[in-house]
Design a protein around this motif. Structure first.
Motif, PDB file in Angstrom:
ATOM      1  N   VAL A 174      -0.558   9.384   5.140  1.00 53.49           N
ATOM      2  CA  VAL A 174      -1.583   8.222   5.124  1.00 53.49           C
ATOM      3  C   VAL A 174      -0.982   7.491   6.315  1.00 53.49           C
ATOM      4  O   VAL A 174      -0.121   7.939   7.002  1.00 53.49           O
ATOM      5  CB  VAL A 174      -0.938   7.447   3.821  1.00 53.49           C
ATOM      6  N   ARG A 228       0.743  -1.169  -0.119  1.00 57.19           N
ATOM      7  CA  ARG A 228      -0.007  -0.036  -0.064  1.00 57.19           C
ATOM      8  C   ARG A 228       0.746   1.344   0.104  1.00 57.19           C
ATOM      9  O   ARG A 228       0.786   2.090  -0.785  1.00 57.19           O
ATOM     10  CB  ARG A 228      -0.908   0.027   1.269  1.00 57.19           C
ATOM     11  N   THR A 254       2.417   6.487  -7.020  1.00 60.13           N
ATOM     12  CA  THR A 254       1.380   7.333  -7.203  1.00 60.13           C
ATOM     13  C   THR A 254       1.909   8.572  -7.262  1.00 60.13           C
ATOM     14  O   THR A 254       1.670   9.627  -8.089  1.00 60.13           O
ATOM     15  CB  THR A 254      -0.119   7.209  -6.529  1.00 60.13           C
ATOM     16  N   GLU A 258       1.370   3.964  -3.063  1.00 61.40           N
ATOM     17  CA  GLU A 258       1.049   5.407  -2.837  1.00 61.40           C
ATOM     18  C   GLU A 258       2.055   6.352  -3.174  1.00 61.40           C
ATOM     19  O   GLU A 258       2.115   7.272  -3.672  1.00 61.40           O
ATOM     20  CB  GLU A 258       0.873   5.401  -1.300  1.00 61.40           C
TER      21      GLU A 258
END
Length: 620
Positions: free
Chosen positions: A130, A41, A48, A45
């Motif tokens: 996050v 994850r 991205t 992220e």
């Protein structure tokens, strides 16, 4: 007690062990799964974010964003990030845009330096806060000082803008072939300009004339050899570097299997002035706009022209000059000296949008040939018998008037200075509507020739003054009066020529020039007077100045009465002088000057133009 009979070894005591191991294995598998899921994850992220930063930096650079005034770089970057689903709404998402410069260190790594006034590179930094991980959240439940449950991920991207159009000019930088006769002249000429001696074969000179060197590769190797900052070409060109080092680097970059070229360079390295460390600056030969990308340097230069430039710069910075014996030129009764007043500007590259008509403007794309000065002394001893006969006849007539004729003392010689000012070319316009129709225009002029005949001060001639003063008249016969005798100034015969030959000027239009990095094409010529040699010869067809008496006295009447006798002398002097000087001009123009990259009758200019050399590119 036997181990088999021990209570711990009883079969009923081993029941449940498999279940415990299974539970531990399942817990470990679950933990690994959590780590994998969290790591994946965070990785996705981060990936991205990097994609968002890359696209934002590329868009801000490609649209030529700036960080002053309206700060369009930030606007373009924010718009790009929004289109890629990264909207800055709160403190959990940030986007920062900076402008600045890019440099490459000696370790080859690029470094971005913030400078809001520069747009050489644009940096975009994006961040997103996050959750750290599920495992970290569980651990925080049992930790008295828990680690924050959130983590800020950051991505950085630096992009350089799309390159502007790039144009390049080159001028007269090669010879076709070198025969054995020219080899002797080149050895004498280059050796004399360097203050030493050379002995390079015709094969060696031909090897230099037919070899090319990539400028970018050469400068990169030179930066390594002199421990200069990699990528800072402007600084490198402005650095004083020994000619020995420049030649050594050239030998390193050129193919080692070309023995003729390597031997020729070794011969140049043997000259004492080069071995002693004579230094020059490459910016005296190569004109590059400040801040040009390295692709503008990806050009090929003729090796002969480049080394010729080294020699010219070294000579123009010193008091040395080349002396060419009569036997090398195939003529007798004369000696010739050659001096470089201003070295050539072999190549120039830059953005044609910034080019101006001012040759001193650092943004100008300007090239020129060398300004060369020759001084030839012609032996006129063959005139002595004629002068003796005429002076004897005149003295008989002038004795009654207490006057006499003095002839020029031996040894009688005449100085001829031929100065070829720089032929030049500079970019005046371009068109980049498409690669199929692109054009480049350059204002070009041929060399202005200055011919001076008479008595010339050798010390003034050997200096690098911009222009020589008018020569003094070589007086062949001088009428004197009084007791003791003094110059009368009213009559005599002398030699004096001070003649400029106008240069030709026009605009050369290059259709579809080759891309930067390719061999310059097309190469266009501006042809001057095709009979320039003849015109210079004609200027010497009547170099004799006949002074007539200006006083109305008896002496003036007598001098005017012997005009026919003096005219006969003028005719004789003219034929002798023209016969000696006329054959001199062709060797000087066709051999000496051309071997220095100067052709006063025409000038050859090559062009390159890249309209879209590259798009915006990520560099960090």
């Amino acid at each position: 007690m036997s181990p088999l009979k021990s209570p711990c070894a009883r079969r009923d005591r081993q029941r449940g062990a498999i279940g415990l191991l299974a539970a531990l294995t399942m817990a470990l598998a679950l933990l690994c799964t959590l780590v994998v899921v969290d790591s994946g994850r965070l990785f996705m992220e981060k990936r991205t974010l990097q994609r968002v930063a890359d696209m934002a930096a590329l868009e801000a650079a490609s649209l030529n964003g700036v960080c002053t005034g309206s700060n369009t770089a930030s606007t373009y970057a924010t718009q790009s990030a929004t289109r890629n689903s990264f909207t800055v709404t709160d403190n959990t998402r940030t986007l920062t845009t900076r402008c600045g410069t890019l440099s490459t260190g000696s370790n080859g790594l690029r470094t971005f330096t913030v400078d809001a006034t520069k747009t050489d590179a644009i940096q975009v930094v994006v961040s997103h806060t996050v959750s750290r991980s599920i495992a970290a959240g569980i651990g925080a439940m049992f930790d008295t000082n828990p680690t924050p449950s959130d983590i800020q991920l950051t991505a950085v991207a630096v992009a350089t803008p799309a390159l502007p159009p790039l144009a390049q000019l080159t001028i007269n930088s090669s010879l076709a072939t070198v025969d054995s006769t020219q080899a002797g002249l080149l050895n004498t000429l280059w050796g004399g300009l360097l203050g030493g001696t050379l002995n390079i074969s015709a094969a060696g000179w031909n090897g230099l004339a037919n070899a090319n060197i990539n400028l970018l590769s050469y400068l990169n190797q030179l930066a390594i050899d002199v421990n200069a900052q990699a990528g800072n070409y402007t600084s490198l060109l402005a650095t004083n570097i020994s000619v020995k080092q420049l030649l050594t680097t050239a030998a390193t970059v050129l193919p080692q299997n070309n023995s003729a070229v390597q031997t020729a360079i070794s011969g140049l390295l043997s000259v004492s002035t080069i071995a002693s460390g004579t230094t020059i600056k490459l910016q005296d030969l190569l004109n590059l706009q400040t801040g040009l990308p390295s692709s503008a340097l990806n050009a090929n230069l003729n090796v002969f022209g480049l080394l010729q430039g080294f020699v010219q710069v070294a000579n123009s910075n010193s008091g040395a000059y080349a002396t060419i014996p009569a036997n090398v030129l195939g003529l007798v009764g004369l000696s010739t000296k050659v001096k470089i007043v201003e070295p050539s500007q072999l190549s120039a590259a830059g953005d044609p949008r910034l080019a101006t008509a001012n040759s001193s403007d650092p943004n100008q794309i300007y090239v020129r040939t060398a300004q060369v000065r020759t001084l030839t002394s012609v032996d006129l001893s063959s005139l002595s018998p004629v002068l003796n006969i005429v002076s004897g006849s005149l003295n008989t007539l002038l004795a009654l008037l207490s006057a006499d004729v003095q002839i020029a003392p031996a040894p009688l010689s005449l100085d001829i200075s031929l100065e070829a000012a720089s032929a030049s070319s500079h970019v005046t316009g371009y068109s980049c509507s498409s690669d199929a129709t692109k054009t480049l225009a350059a204002d070009t002029n041929t060399a202005l020739v200055k011919l001076k005949v008479g008595k010339i001060d050798s010390s003034t001639w050997s200096s690098s003054v911009a222009d020589l003063p008018a020569p003094q008249e070589l007086v062949l016969l001088n009428i004197r009066t009084g007791n003791p005798r003094v110059d009368y100034g009213g009559g005599g015969v002398g030699l004096l020529v001070n003649l400029p030959v106008a240069a030709n000027r026009a605009t050369l239009n290059f259709a579809q020039p080759a891309e930067i990095g390719a061999t310059p094409s097309p190469v266009l010529s501006l042809n001057g007077d095709p009979n320039i040699v003849t015109s210079l010869g004609n200027s010497l067809s009547n170099p004799v100045v006949l002074h007539s008496a200006t006083n109305a006295g008896l002496l003036g009447l007598v001098i005017n009465a012997v005009t026919s006798l003096v005219n006969g002398l003028v005719s004789t002097v003219t034929s002798i002088v023209s016969g000696l000087i006329g054959p001199l001009l062709d060797p000087l123009l066709n051999l000496v000057l051309k071997n220095l990259g100067v052709n006063i009758a025409n000038v050859n200019v090559g062009a390159n133009l890249s309209c879209h050399p590259a798009q915006a590119v990520l560099v960090i």
